[in-house]
Design an enzyme around this catalytic site. Structure first.
Site, PDB file in Angstrom:
ATOM      1  N   LYS A 209      30.420  30.202  49.402  1.00  0.00           N
ATOM      2  CA  LYS A 209      30.472  28.955  49.974  1.00  0.00           C
ATOM      3  C   LYS A 209      30.920  28.699  51.435  1.00  0.00           C
ATOM      4  CE  LYS A 209      32.499  25.651  47.357  1.00  0.00           C
ATOM      5  NZ  LYS A 209      33.603  24.941  46.539  1.00  0.00           N
ATOM      6  N   GLU A 215      34.747  40.518  50.844  1.00  0.00           N
ATOM      7  CA  GLU A 215      34.194  41.479  50.028  1.00  0.00           C
ATOM      8  C   GLU A 215      32.759  41.127  50.165  1.00  0.00           C
ATOM      9  OE1 GLU A 215      38.241  40.475  48.031  1.00  0.00           O
ATOM     10  OE2 GLU A 215      36.503  39.390  49.320  1.00  0.00           O
ATOM     11  N   GLY A 266      34.379  27.256  42.782  1.00  0.00           N
ATOM     12  CA  GLY A 266      33.860  28.479  42.659  1.00  0.00           C
ATOM     13  C   GLY A 266      33.733  28.751  41.006  1.00  0.00           C
ATOM     14  N   ARG A 267      34.773  28.617  40.244  1.00  0.00           N
ATOM     15  CA  ARG A 267      34.926  28.897  38.783  1.00  0.00           C
ATOM     16  C   ARG A 267      34.455  27.777  38.026  1.00  0.00           C
ATOM     17  NH1 ARG A 267      39.573  27.710  41.373  1.00  0.00           N
ATOM     18  NH2 ARG A 267      40.873  25.930  40.499  1.00  0.00           N
ATOM     19  N   GLU A 353      42.885  30.703  36.891  1.00  0.00           N
ATOM     20  CA  GLU A 353      42.881  30.347  38.286  1.00  0.00           C
ATOM     21  C   GLU A 353      43.296  28.661  38.623  1.00  0.00           C
ATOM     22  OE1 GLU A 353      40.722  32.298  41.768  1.00  0.00           O
ATOM     23  OE2 GLU A 353      39.659  30.428  41.422  1.00  0.00           O
ATOM     24  N   HIS A 384      38.698  47.021  15.803  1.00  0.00           N
ATOM     25  CA  HIS A 384      39.089  48.420  15.926  1.00  0.00           C
ATOM     26  C   HIS A 384      39.778  49.034  17.145  1.00  0.00           C
ATOM     27  CE1 HIS A 384      36.589  49.599  12.381  1.00  0.00           C
ATOM     28  NE2 HIS A 384      35.943  48.276  12.848  1.00  0.00           N
ATOM     29  N   LYS A 499      44.921  37.654  50.483  1.00  0.00           N
ATOM     30  CA  LYS A 499      44.120  37.811  51.617  1.00  0.00           C
ATOM     31  C   LYS A 499      44.456  38.137  52.901  1.00  0.00           C
ATOM     32  CE  LYS A 499      40.452  35.198  49.109  1.00  0.00           C
ATOM     33  NZ  LYS A 499      39.320  33.890  49.216  1.00  0.00           N
TER      34      LYS A 499
END
Length: 536
Positions: A209, A215, A266-267, A353, A384, A499
Site C-alpha cells: 500500500k 521486505e 491489509g488483513r 493483529e 495425530h 520495524k
C-alpha cells in the site's frame, strides 16, 4: 459515536454470575438430541452447530443483551457506511474509514459507501480489461508467449489472505494458470520460488500500500535481478498493487498498476485488488467476482440483530463468553479440508493483529481480556499431532471446526462402505463429540474429562462463493468482538516498534567504515547485540 467500556455494560455482571455455573457438556443432560437440534443456525449456505458450547438459553439471552448494549450491529452499519472507525479519540491515530465491505458492495445500485464502492468498481473494470489482454495475448512476453504464472510479492495482509484463498480454490483454476507467493525477506524463500517457474512466462505482482515496505521492496529488487539475469525485461513482467501516488504508482517501472485505498486494512484486503489481481489471474475474472458475491451476502446477513440468526455475531459472542467469562486464552480453528491449509495462518493475522490490543478507543488501558491466541492446522492431520492436549491437557482450548460435505475434485474412493470425504467429516463430528462429552474410565490415563467447548461450521462444498462467505464471516466476527471490547481493531501500532529497531540495526550493518562501527558498537544496545550475534 459514543463508545462504552466493556466492563460498564450491564450484561457483563449477568454473564459473570452465569459463568459461575456454566452448562456441563459432560453431564447426563450435557449433549442431548434435543440440544443438538436446538443449538444451530443456518445462513448463506452454512450450518453453524454450537450445541458443543457451554451455553444455554439464559447465557444466550445475556449475550444478546450484551450485543445490544454495545450496539454491535449499529457499529457494523456505521463502519459499512463510512464512519471513521480506525481512530483513538484524543490521540494521534490513522483516523481512517474501514471499508473492506465496500470492495464487494457492487451488486446493487444502493450502496453503503458510494464513493468507495465506485472506486472498487473502477479497479474491477481495470482488472477485467487487464485479464482479457492477458488471455488474448495482447499482454505477453517479448516472444509473444502468453503468461502462465503469477508470483505475488508482498507480506502480511498482502500475502496471507490471498495465499490462503488461492490454496483453497486451486481446483477452480483457469487451465494452464498457476500462482506462487514470495513474502519472507529470507532469500531462500525467493530462491526456491524463482527456481521453480519459467520466468519468461511469469508475471510478478508486487503488493504494498505504501510502496515502502522493506521486505517487499527487497524481494522486488531480487526478482527484478533474476529477470535481468534470465535476459528478460522487467518492464514486460512486473506490475503493482499500491496506494495511489505511492512510489510504486509509476507507469515507467510497472507494466500495470492497481490501487488499494487507505480505508482497506491489509488483513481485510483479500477482496480488494490485493487479492483480486492474482486471484483473478488464476481463477478468471468471474471466479474472483464469485468470491466478492459470497462475501457480500454475509455482509448483508450480518446486519441481523438476533444473535441466534446471525452467524458471525453469534460466533463473536460465543467467543467473548469463552474468553471473558470462562477464561479460555486461545482458540483453535481446525478446518477439515486440506484446501484450507493456510486459512488459520490468515486468521492469526486478521484476529490477533486486529484484537491484540490493550488500549480502548478513548486511550485508556483496558480492564478486561481482549483477543485470544488463534492457531490451527487441518484435520485429520492435527488429530495425530496436538489433539492429545485438546482432549486431556491441562489447558482447555475452545475449538472452531470447519467442514464440507462434498470434496472439491470429485475424486474419491469407497473403502469399508464409506468414502474418504465421509471419513473426513465423521472424524470432525466425532472429535467435537469427544471433546464435549468425554469418557469415564477406571484407568486415569484413559479418562477424558470432556466439557471442552467447540462449534462446527459446515457447508456443502468449498468453492469461490463459499470461500467469500467464510472469509467475510470471520472478518465480521473479529470486527464485532473488537467493537464489544471497545478497542480499535483496525490499526497495528504494535508492528511498528520492531520495524524502527530493525532500521537501526540495518543502518549499523550497512556501515562500511570500521572505525564508525567500532565507535557505535560500544554506545548502543542494538550495536552490541549485533556484535555478539556475529553480524558485524
Amino acid at each position: 459515536m459514543e463508545y462504552q467500556d466493556f466492563n460498564q455494560l450491564p450484561a457483563v455482571a449477568t454473564l459473570s454470575a452465569l459463568a459461575a455455573d456454566p452448562h456441563d457438556l459432560s453431564g447426563p443432560h450435557g449433549l442431548t438430541v434435543e440440544r443438538l437440534q436446538k443449538y444451530r443456525a443456518s445462513a448463506n449456505g452454512f450450518d453453524f452447530l454450537y450445541a458443543g458450547q457451554r451455553v444455554e438459553h439464559k447465557v444466550l439471552d445475556a449475550l444478546q443483551e450484551l450485543a445490544d448494549q454495545a450496539g454491535l450491529v449499529d457499529q457494523f452499519l456505521a463502519m459499512k457506511s463510512g464512519a471513521v472507525m480506525n481512530a483513538i479519540k484524543g490521540y494521534e491515530s490513522e483516523n481512517r474509514q474501514v471499508l473492506h465491505t465496500a470492495c464487494r458492495d457492487i451488486f446493487t445500485t444502493s450502496r453503503y459507501a458510494e464513493k468507495a464502492s465506485k472506486e472498487a468498481e473502477q479497479e474491477l473494470f481495470k482488472l477485467k480489461q487487464f485479464l482479457e489482454a492477458v488471455r488474448t495475448g495482447e499482454i505477453a512476453n517479448a516472444k509473444g508467449e502468453k503468461f502462465t504464472t503469477m508470483i505475488q510479492v508482498g507480506i502480511g495482509g498482502s500475502d496471507l489472505g490471498p495465499r490462503a484463498v488461492y490454496l483453497a480454490l486451486k481446483p477452480y483454476r483457469v487451465p494452464g494458470r498457476d500462482a506462487e507467493f514470495i513474502a519472507n525477506v529470507d532469500p531462500d524463500d525467493s530462491a526456491e520460488i524463482l527456481g521453480g517457474v519459467d520466468l519468461s512466462r511469469t508475471l510478478i505482482n508486487v503488493v504494498s500500500k505504501s510502496g515502502t515496505t522493506l521486505e517487499t521492496l527487497t524481494n522486488e529488487k531480487l526478482v527484478r535481478q533474476a529477470l535481468r539475469t534470465a535476459g528478460l525485461d522487467p518492464a514486460l513482467h512486473v506490475l503493482s498493487v499500491t496506494g495511489k501516488g505511492s512510489p510504486m504508482d509509476d507507469p515507467d517501472n510497472y507494466l500495470a498498476s492497481f490501487y488499494m485505498y487507505d480505508y482497506v486494512g491489509g488483513r481485510y484486503s483479500a477482496t480488494s485488488m490485493v487479492g483480486g489481481v492474482t486471484l483473478g489471474f488464476v481463477l478468471g475474472y468471474e471466479g474472483f467476482v464469485d468470491i466478492l458475491r459470497g462475501a457480500n451476502e454475509v455482509d448483508i446477513a450480518a446486519e441481523q440483530r438476533d444473535i441466534r440468526n446471525n452467524i458471525p455475531l453469534l460466533m463473536a459472542m460465543l467467543g467473548i463468553w469463552n474468553r471473558n467469562f470462562l477464561g479460555y486464552p486461545t482458540v483453535a480453528v481446525l478446518a477439515y479440508s486440506q484446501a484450507l491449509v493456510r486459512f488459520a495462518a490468515h486468521l492469526q493475522q486478521c484476529d490477533m493483529e486486529s484484537n491484540g490490543k490493550s488500549v480502548t478507543r478513548t486511550g485508556t488501558d483496558v480492564q478486561w481480556k481482549t483477543g485470544p491466541v488463534i492457531w490451527g492446522e487441518p484435520g485429520t492431520n492435527g488429530q495425530h499431532a496436538f489433539y492429545q492436549l485438546l482432549h486431556q491437557g491441562t489447558e482447555i482450548v475452545p475449538v472452531e471446526f470447519i467442514g464440507f460435505r462434498t470434496c472439491q475434485y470429485g475424486k474419491d474412493i469407497t473403502v469399508a462402505g464409506t468414502t474418504s470425504q465421509q471419513k473426513l467429516v465423521a472424524n470432525m463430528l466425532a472429535q467435537s463429540l469427544a471433546m464435549a462429552t468425554g469418557r469415564g474410565n477406571e484407568n486415569p490415563a484413559k479418562r477424558f474429562s470432556g466439557n471442552r467447548p467447540g462449534s462446527i461450521l459446515l457447508a456443502d462444498r468449498l468453492n469461490p462463493e463459499t470461500m467469500g462467505r467464510l472469509l467475510a464471516m470471520y472478518e465480521t466476527k473479529i470486527a464485532f468482538q473488537g467493537f464489544c471490547w471497545n478497542i480499535n481493531s483496525f490499526d497495528q501500532e504494535g508492528v511498528q516498534l520492531g520495524k524502527v529497531l530493525a532500521e537501526k540495526l540495518l543502518a549499523q550493518m550497512a556501515l562500511q567504515d570500521s572505525d564508525d562501527k567500532a565507535n557505535n558498537e560500544e554506545k548502543t544496545v542494538e550495536c552490541t547485540l549485533l556484535k555478539i550475534a556475529g553480524m558485524v
